[in-house]
Design an enzyme around this catalytic site. Structure first.
Site, PDB file in Angstrom:
ATOM      1  N   SER A  64       0.954  -1.252  -0.248  1.00 59.48           N
ATOM      2  CA  SER A  64       0.146  -0.132   0.000  1.00 59.48           C
ATOM      3  C   SER A  64       0.438   0.897   0.031  1.00 59.48           C
ATOM      4  O   SER A  64       1.739   1.471  -0.874  1.00 59.48           O
ATOM      5  CB  SER A  64      -0.749   0.308   1.289  1.00 59.48           C
ATOM      6  OG  SER A  64      -1.934   1.158   0.993  1.00 59.48           O
ATOM      7  N   ASN A 374      -6.883   9.742   7.327  1.00 61.17           N
ATOM      8  CA  ASN A 374      -6.148   9.203   6.411  1.00 61.17           C
ATOM      9  C   ASN A 374      -6.779   8.581   4.533  1.00 61.17           C
ATOM     10  O   ASN A 374      -5.521   9.365   3.670  1.00 61.17           O
ATOM     11  CB  ASN A 374      -4.651   8.305   6.140  1.00 61.17           C
ATOM     12  CG  ASN A 374      -5.413   7.232   6.381  1.00 61.17           C
ATOM     13  OD1 ASN A 374      -6.747   6.746   6.721  1.00 61.17           O
ATOM     14  ND2 ASN A 374      -4.967   6.069   7.485  1.00 61.17           N
ATOM     15  N   PRO A 500       1.977   2.931  18.411  1.00 66.02           N
ATOM     16  CA  PRO A 500       2.927   2.157  16.985  1.00 66.02           C
ATOM     17  C   PRO A 500       2.182   1.724  16.257  1.00 66.02           C
ATOM     18  O   PRO A 500       0.530   1.462  15.627  1.00 66.02           O
ATOM     19  CB  PRO A 500       2.791   0.556  17.961  1.00 66.02           C
ATOM     20  CG  PRO A 500       2.397   0.741  19.191  1.00 66.02           C
ATOM     21  CD  PRO A 500       1.702   1.812  19.438  1.00 66.02           C
ATOM     22  N   SER A 501       3.382   2.271  15.158  1.00 68.47           N
ATOM     23  CA  SER A 501       2.783   1.898  13.664  1.00 68.47           C
ATOM     24  C   SER A 501       2.162   0.296  13.629  1.00 68.47           C
ATOM     25  O   SER A 501       3.075  -0.624  13.965  1.00 68.47           O
ATOM     26  CB  SER A 501       2.884   2.411  12.913  1.00 68.47           C
ATOM     27  OG  SER A 501       2.923   2.219  11.741  1.00 68.47           O
TER      28      SER A 501
HETATM   29  C1  G16 Z   1      -2.723   0.615   6.653  1.00 67.15           C
HETATM   30  C2  G16 Z   1      -4.569   0.059   7.017  1.00 67.15           C
HETATM   31  C3  G16 Z   1      -5.475   1.436   7.617  1.00 67.15           C
HETATM   32  C4  G16 Z   1      -3.934   2.447   8.513  1.00 67.15           C
HETATM   33  C5  G16 Z   1      -2.886   2.371   7.702  1.00 67.15           C
HETATM   34  C6  G16 Z   1      -2.014   2.817   9.329  1.00 67.15           C
HETATM   35  O1  G16 Z   1      -3.556   1.410   5.822  1.00 67.15           O
HETATM   36  O2  G16 Z   1      -5.679  -0.306   6.247  1.00 67.15           O
HETATM   37  O3  G16 Z   1      -6.317   1.409   8.238  1.00 67.15           O
HETATM   38  O4  G16 Z   1      -4.923   3.262   8.843  1.00 67.15           O
HETATM   39  O5  G16 Z   1      -2.137   1.284   7.991  1.00 67.15           O
HETATM   40  O6  G16 Z   1      -1.857   2.370   9.726  1.00 67.15           O
HETATM   41  P1  G16 Z   1      -0.265   2.089  10.906  1.00 67.15           P
HETATM   42  O7  G16 Z   1      -0.930   3.601  11.592  1.00 67.15           O
HETATM   43  O8  G16 Z   1      -0.832   0.982  11.744  1.00 67.15           O
HETATM   44  O9  G16 Z   1       0.816   2.672  10.120  1.00 67.15           O
HETATM   45  P2  G16 Z   1      -2.990   0.950   4.044  1.00 67.15           P
HETATM   46  O10 G16 Z   1      -3.050   1.705   3.229  1.00 67.15           O
HETATM   47  O11 G16 Z   1      -1.343   1.171   4.181  1.00 67.15           O
HETATM   48  O12 G16 Z   1      -2.795  -0.143   3.997  1.00 67.15           O
END
Ligand code: G16
Length: 544
Positions: A64, A374, A500-501
């Site tokens: 993504s 986002n 944490p991401s």
């Molecule tokens: C994914 C998830 C989203 C999330 C994003 C960031 O998006 O589907 O729900 O907001 O990651 O997540 P994090 O902050 O935990 O890194 P995508 O579009 O990258 O698949």
């Protein structure tokens, strides 16, 4: 289970020694060269899940919004939702099992999840445009075949297109045809029907500039073009022919940096939008005549859609009462929540980051609008609401009510209810703007965002941060939340949190306050607190 085949194929997809990966916000993500064994094993898992639920399961090879060098895998459940949380633990166990333990882990999963290995399995596969994705999707196929599963490889598709196919397949075509043509036909037909209802349909012309993040969105939008009449003009930028995926462009870049993407020439007051790398997120923006950049993120998209749906529901409400709510995360701008609750009078719920959490909550309502700031989001209609709306279109005598019901019916068909979908969301937004005669500036003026800042900090192990209250408060490391509370006290209208991401090896920091200077200062101070209390790596974060 064919133990010999499992041994032979897992040896072809060896796990690098000492590498441990966890199922994150949206599946596994890492540098592409570390993922071959993971995707092979997710092929196994998809086949097991398919046998367990007697339905087709989806696997999407994508990272993504991450850099082009990364890759990842997202699993799709039968109705197009994200993999059920109860299986995430199995995914992590399988991904991290030693090679000689793999058969044992598969057997344990079969016991715990009551999987009958003799049943058939069916898996749909898709992939994004990353150079590593094709080979990784071949490894997925190996995993499916080891467990005797059937597969259909859709090749290059957006993530939401794969979710859509899986849902169509498992609902025996009730949701649509499980083909790309079926997807394009359904969405373009609903869009054109909606536009016909616009008062200015005679002079209807839509010009929109779209930054496709150098990803799959560009390919798929080009394929969709013939399904629209000439009046609909989508100008595609960052189509992947010149630059790298997500590099200085795309929805994540625009949202985080609060500035336009490279590669898109933006004239004053022109409506523009950005997709992310797998086209499941969208944000809008424009530049005013003074040259100032205005971001219209997921919160404002949710607000626009909610205003539109609420008006339509009010028109049909005398016949049938439908409850509506908006689901957000901690990243939602404070002023968006205030606007929705106080001006629009719509209930708002806050859940943890990750589409799976928002989707789940939104299912509780007749009409559940969910969006992450986002730009990842969609609208869910309950079965009862959908049936009632379709019935009103057929039977309602009152013209105004029938017209409102017809618009709702077209919205139901236009919105990809399986997951956030940049293409579908874009068409929904374009239709609403046309129907309401709104310019991008009018839309932006609904409320003013509180100035805010998103930052990332690298720490030795981001799992030292544990959170509660829908990620709005940190439980660990000790003293961190107290420090954040004290920092927030220094500023007006301030709020900050850390988490944490689940897709990158970083801790994310969010801060908002009365001015951009204060939001930036607060975000920097919180990032220093994270750096010192959570084991920061490298040099301490610098002021913005
Ligand atoms: C994914 C998830 C989203 C999330 C994003 C960031 O998006 O589907 O729900 O907001 O990651 O997540 P994090 O902050 O935990 O890194 P995508 O579009 O990258 O698949």
């Amino acid at each position: 289970m064919d133990s010999e085949a499992l041994r032979k194929f897992s040896a072809l997809h060896p796990r690098p020694a000492g590498l441990t990966l966890h199922y994150g916000t949206a599946g596994f993500r890492s540098a592409a060269q570390h993922l071959d064994h993971v995707v092979f094993r997710m092929g196994l898992l998809a086949a097991l899940r398919s046998k367990a639920v007697t339905a087709t399961i989806g696997i999407m090879v994508t990272a993504s919004h991450n850099p082009e060098e990364d890759n990842g895998v997202k699993l799709v459940d039968p109705l197009g939702e994200m993999l059920h949380p109860s299986w995430e633990e199995y995914a992590t166990q399988l991904a991290n099992a030693e090679e000689q333990e793999l058969e044992k882990v598969v057997t344990e999963i079969c016991q715990k999840a009551a999987v009958n290995l003799h049943k058939d399995a069916s898996v749909f596969i898709g992939r994004d445009t990353r150079p590593s994705s094709k080979k990784l999707s071949q490894s997925v196929i190996d995993g499916i075949q080891v467990l005797g599963g059937q597969y259909h490889d859709y090749g290059l598709v957006t993530t939401p297109q794969l979710h859509y196919m899986v849902c169509c397949q498992n609902t025996q075509g009730q949701y649509g045809k499980a083909t790309l043509e079926g997807y394009y036909e359904k969405l373009s037909k609903a869009f054109m029907e909606l536009i016909k209802q616009s008062h200015c349909s005679g002079e209807f012309q839509r010009h929109l500039k779209i930054d496709c993040a150098n990803g799959i969105g560009a390919l798929k939008l080009s394929e969709m073009k013939p399904y629209f009449p000439q009046e609909v003009v989508f100008h595609i930028y960052n189509d992947g022919t010149k630059e790298k995926l997500n590099h200085l462009c795309g929805a994540d870049f625009v949202k985080v940096h609060q500035k336009p993407p490279g590669g898109l020439d933006m004239k004053p007051n022109e409506r523009c939008c950005s997709f992310d790398g797998d086209a499941d997120r969208i944000v809008y923006y424009y530049k005013d005549t003074a040259g100032h950049f205005h971001l219209i993120d997921g919160d404002k998209i949710a607000t626009l859609i909610s205003i539109f749906l609420k008006e339509l529901l009010a028109k049909v409400t005398l016949t049938y009462e439908m409850n509506m709510a908006v689901v957000q995360t901690a990243y939602a701008n404070g002023n968006s929540t205030r606007y929705l609750q106080e001006t629009l009078k719509v209930p708002v719920h806050c859940v943890k980051t990750g589409v799976k959490h928002l989707h789940h909550k939104a299912q509780e309502f007749d009409v559940g609008v969910y969006f992450e700031a986002n730009g990842h989001g969609t609208v869910l209609f309950s079965k009862a609401a959908e049936t009632k709306i379709r019935q009103l279109v057929k039977e309602e005598k009152d013209n105004e009510k029938r017209e409102a019901a017809k618009m709702l019916e077209n919205m139901i068909d236009l919105i990809n209810q399986t997951v956030g979908d940049a293409v579908s969301d874009m068409l929904v937004i374009e239709a609403i703007l046309a129907l309401k005669g709104l310019s991008v500036q009018h839309w932006d003026a609904l409320y003013a965002d509180l100035p805010n800042r998103l930052l990332k900090v690298q720490v030795a192990d981001r799992r030292v941060i544990d959170t509660t209250d829908a990620e709005r408060r940190a439980l660990t490391p000790p003293g961190l939340q107290e420090k954040i509370d004290a920092l927030v006290q220094k500023y007006r209208l301030a709020r900050a949190f850390v988490r944490p991401s689940g897709t990158e090896d970083v801790v994310r920091i969010y801060a908002e306050a009365d001015t951009q200077e204060n939001a930036d200062a607060l975000a920097h101070e919180v990032s220093l607190a994270v750096f010192h209390l959570a084991g920061g790596k490298g040099a301490p974060p610098q002021p913005i």
